[in-house]
Design a protein around this motif. Structure first.
Motif, PDB file in Angstrom:
ATOM      1  N   UNK A 110     -82.006  13.945 104.371  1.00  0.00           N
ATOM      2  CA  UNK A 110     -81.911  12.526 104.029  1.00  0.00           C
ATOM      3  C   UNK A 110     -80.479  12.021 104.157  1.00  0.00           C
ATOM      4  N   UNK A 111     -79.690  12.657 105.003  1.00  0.00           N
ATOM      5  CA  UNK A 111     -78.283  12.270 105.158  1.00  0.00           C
ATOM      6  C   UNK A 111     -78.171  10.842 105.677  1.00  0.00           C
ATOM      7  N   UNK A 112     -77.099  10.175 105.297  1.00  0.00           N
ATOM      8  CA  UNK A 112     -76.876   8.806 105.764  1.00  0.00           C
ATOM      9  C   UNK A 112     -76.538   8.753 107.252  1.00  0.00           C
ATOM     10  N   UNK A 113     -76.042   9.852 107.783  1.00  0.00           N
ATOM     11  CA  UNK A 113     -75.593   9.865 109.175  1.00  0.00           C
ATOM     12  C   UNK A 113     -76.365  10.921 109.961  1.00  0.00           C
ATOM     13  N   UNK A 114     -76.413  10.747 111.269  1.00  0.00           N
ATOM     14  CA  UNK A 114     -77.025  11.752 112.123  1.00  0.00           C
ATOM     15  C   UNK A 114     -76.095  12.961 112.207  1.00  0.00           C
ATOM     16  N   UNK A 115     -76.646  14.154 112.379  1.00  0.00           N
ATOM     17  CA  UNK A 115     -75.783  15.328 112.473  1.00  0.00           C
ATOM     18  C   UNK A 115     -75.011  15.352 113.785  1.00  0.00           C
ATOM     19  N   UNK A 116     -73.879  16.008 113.763  1.00  0.00           N
ATOM     20  CA  UNK A 116     -73.106  16.265 114.980  1.00  0.00           C
ATOM     21  C   UNK A 116     -73.453  17.655 115.480  1.00  0.00           C
ATOM     22  N   UNK A 117     -73.413  17.831 116.786  1.00  0.00           N
ATOM     23  CA  UNK A 117     -73.588  19.149 117.401  1.00  0.00           C
ATOM     24  C   UNK A 117     -72.209  19.768 117.579  1.00  0.00           C
ATOM     25  N   UNK A 118     -72.004  20.968 117.030  1.00  0.00           N
ATOM     26  CA  UNK A 118     -70.751  21.683 117.285  1.00  0.00           C
ATOM     27  C   UNK A 118     -71.027  22.806 118.264  1.00  0.00           C
ATOM     28  N   UNK A 119     -70.292  22.822 119.342  1.00  0.00           N
ATOM     29  CA  UNK A 119     -70.557  23.757 120.428  1.00  0.00           C
ATOM     30  C   UNK A 119     -69.266  24.422 120.868  1.00  0.00           C
TER      31      UNK A 119
END
Length: 655
Positions: free
Chosen positions: A352-361
């Motif tokens: 339910x986070x306010x922001x979309x997740x970031x992809x760390x690669x």
């Protein structure tokens, strides 16, 4: 002859290019008069030279009170008037849209001629604002500059609030990465507070608000309206967001990439993966070989496009169905689907986070190998790297709209010793060691090409800082990456099964033992002195003291003497070459069905002699003080180093 005299002479002779060159020299002089500056700027502008030099000269003169009427007249006729109609149209277009927007509570837009700022365009999406009240030009304004300049997502306990955001790129970034209130089951608008209504109106000449207004995610608060934050939407607008169920993040919702770059081998990168792995707003994975990653993604993409059955080993069946509905399917889509659909990788995400997740690669290579290509004057050099080119030309990275890049750096002599140790422990019978010392001193992947989109928003983080001052380092890194600093960043949160202790001498988490390892069995003092001497500028830039080189003048005699004492790597190579040659000879004999014989000792000595000569030539070249440039001849710059808050330091900074 003085530059101004030469310029006037060439102008009188109608030698335009020579006159332009001479007038540019005038502008470079420190003892030029304002009258000479104006003369040079006017000639360059009127003769069709590159407009940037006269443009900034005229602005500088105006701000200093020199020939103000002439300067403003030229600037207005040449830069403002040709663009005035377009900026007025954009202003009126934004005002018309905002008049109908429900979450802007002030509608008394200023007439165009009364706006407090005039914007003078001087390049693509580049402006110099003129402040009418102060009668001064302000600093450059780049609304589409691809940099996230602040920690918008520092605190996710309340809806996002930001003051005076005038960057088109940052506005779209917020709009793309803050989830709709209906999708998270709570009030989650983006609150944009502007401290001056007239100034907000002025920037509407350059911004395009349509992408923001269509989704109605943004609430505009002007001046003292900040007291309304956060608004109770149920009480004020009759909208109860708590009635909406949380919606899983969609594949195309994920737009930002945290690219964890590999500066070199054994540079401490896994340490940062361990700490960032469990972040509730990041989906990350251990470092993965670049070739393996791309092969897997391309195979999956082909199977999706050909409507073949995809094995749901990493990607869930639900994500595969979502992929099939996308057109066209990109490599980014496949990667995001794999990460979102992987139960282990996303186990720590806040659903339910306010922001979309970031992809760390962290796409990994066995090493980053660089070569030098000198220009004709041998004063500048282009750095060539197959690995860098593979990343640069990889469409996967460019399919992310927002990229934050961070590069770990470890003391060069330490990472060199660790590389030799790994090379020795992991060697196959037929493997011949390369000159990893030479590879290390040629590696300048911490230098940034300003024209490369992958490095426009980048930072360098010292491995030693992360180990010795973890709170200061990871708070600063979280701020740069635009993440909240969470409890997960206070311990080793990796749960993928990666265990560096399986490699002799490595330690997990914040244990500082690896900072002080010198790897004396794998590097001698002469090798380390040579590295430090050849990388003096790097040590100075990133705050490392010398340990083996003592700052003496590097003469030909010093270089010869130091090279003659470099023995550790050569000795290790000398020990493995007989076995490697024997293995290769046996394999080749079987392939050709002949009995091969050669002078093994001679071949080994020739190999080592050539290696020594290559090292000498490279060292002599680097000591000339080369300027490193990109393929277009533009200078490379040192990547900015992460700055730590002195108040958060637990130990003195490492030197």
């Amino acid at each position: 002859m003085k530059p101004i005299e030469l310029a006037r002479k060439m102008s009188a002779l109608q030698e335009r290019e020579k006159a332009q060159s001479a007038y540019l020299d005038v502008l470079r002089q420190e003892d030029k008069t304002p009258e000479e500056e104006l003369e040079a700027a006017v000639y360059l502008f009127c003769s069709g030279a590159d407009y940037r030099a006269p443009f900034f000269t005229l602005i500088s003169l105006y701000n200093r009170g020199e020939s103000k009427e002439d300067c403003l007249s030229i600037l207005t006729q040449g830069f403002y008037d040709p663009n005035k109609k377009q900026m007025k149209r954009q202003y009126e277009k934004n005002c018309k849209m905002l008049e109908k927007y429900p979450y802007l509570f002030r509608k008394d837009f200023l007439p165009f001629k009364e706006l407090p700022l005039r914007f003078y365009p001087y390049g693509e999406n580049s402006y110099m604002p003129y402040d009418v009240e102060s009668d001064q030009f302000k600093g450059p304004y780049h609304p589409k500059r691809q940099v996230i300049s602040r920690n918008f997502f520092r605190d996710l306990d309340k809806p996002i609030l930001a003051d005076d955001v005038f960057s088109q790129y940052e506005l779209e970034y917020l709009n793309d990465n803050v989830r709709k209130s209906e999708w998270v089951g709570r009030e989650n608008h983006i609150y944009l507070h502007y401290t001056s209504w007239p100034v907000f109106c002025a920037y509407l000449q350059c911004l395009d608000l349509r992408p923001l207004l269509e989704r109605k995610k943004v609430v505009f608060l002007m001046e003292d309206e900040i007291g309304q934050y956060p608004i109770d939407f149920k009480a004020r607008f009759g909208i109860d967001y708590s009635q909406y169920p949380v919606k899983p993040v969609g594949i195309r919702e994920v737009t930002r990439l945290i690219w964890h770059t590999q500066l070199s081998s054994h540079n401490g990168g896994d340490f940062f993966n361990e700490i960032l792995y469990g972040h509730p707003n990041v989906i990350s994975y251990i470092s993965i070989m670049h070739d393996s990653l791309m092969e897997s993604l391309k195979n999956q993409k082909d199977m999706i496009n050909e409507k073949k059955t995809v094995k749901a080993k990493e990607c869930s069946e639900a994500r595969i169905r979502e992929l099939r509905a996308l057109r066209p399917v990109t490599l980014k889509d496949i990667l995001v689907a794999d990460f979102l659909g992987h139960n282990v990788l996303n186990a720590n995400l806040d659903p339910a986070a306010r922001i979309t997740p970031a992809i760390m690669l962290q796409p990994h290579f066995h090493n980053m190998i660089f070569e030098l290509r000198l220009d004709t004057t041998k004063s500048a050099a282009v750095l060539l790297s197959k690995e860098y080119d593979e990343i640069h030309n990889n469409p996967l990275f460019r399919q992310f709209k927002y990229i934050k890049t961070f590069t770990p750096l470890r003391r060069l002599t330490t990472s060199y010793g660790a590389t030799v140790r790994f090379m020795e422990n992991d060697r196959k019978d037929d493997q011949v060691y390369s000159d990893v010392l030479l590879e290390r001193v040629l590696n300048r992947s911490f230098m940034v090409d300003p024209q490369d989109i992958l490095y426009r928003d980048s930072i360098l983080v010292r491995f030693e800082d992360g180990k010795l001052n973890p709170t200061a380092t990871f708070k600063a890194l979280a701020a740069f990456l635009d993440l909240p600093y969470t409890e997960s960043m206070t311990y080793c949160s990796d749960k993928t099964g990666m265990n560096p202790e399986s490699y002799q001498g490595n330690v997990r988490g914040f244990d500082p033992a690896s900072v002080y390892r010198t790897y004396d069995e794998y590097a001698d003092d002469a090798e380390r002195a040579l590295i430090e001497a050849l990388m003096k500028d790097v040590y100075k830039e990133y705050g490392y003291n010398f340990q083996y080189y003592h700052g003496e003048e590097i003469t030909e005699e010093w270089l010869n003497e130091t090279l003659s004492r470099c023995d550790c790597l050569y000795r290790k190579i000398r020990e493995v070459l007989p076995t490697a040659y024997q293995k290769k000879r046996e394999d080749l004999s079987k392939e050709l069905n002949v009995d091969l014989e050669d002078d093994e000792e001679r071949a080994i000595e020739e190999y080592l002699t050539q290696m020594r000569e290559n090292r000498r030539q490279v060292a002599q070249t680097l000591l000339k003080g080369l300027q490193f440039v990109n393929q277009n001849g533009q200078p490379l710059h040192f990547m900015k180093m992460l700055e730590l808050d002195p108040a958060l330091l637990e130990r003195p900074l490492y030197h």
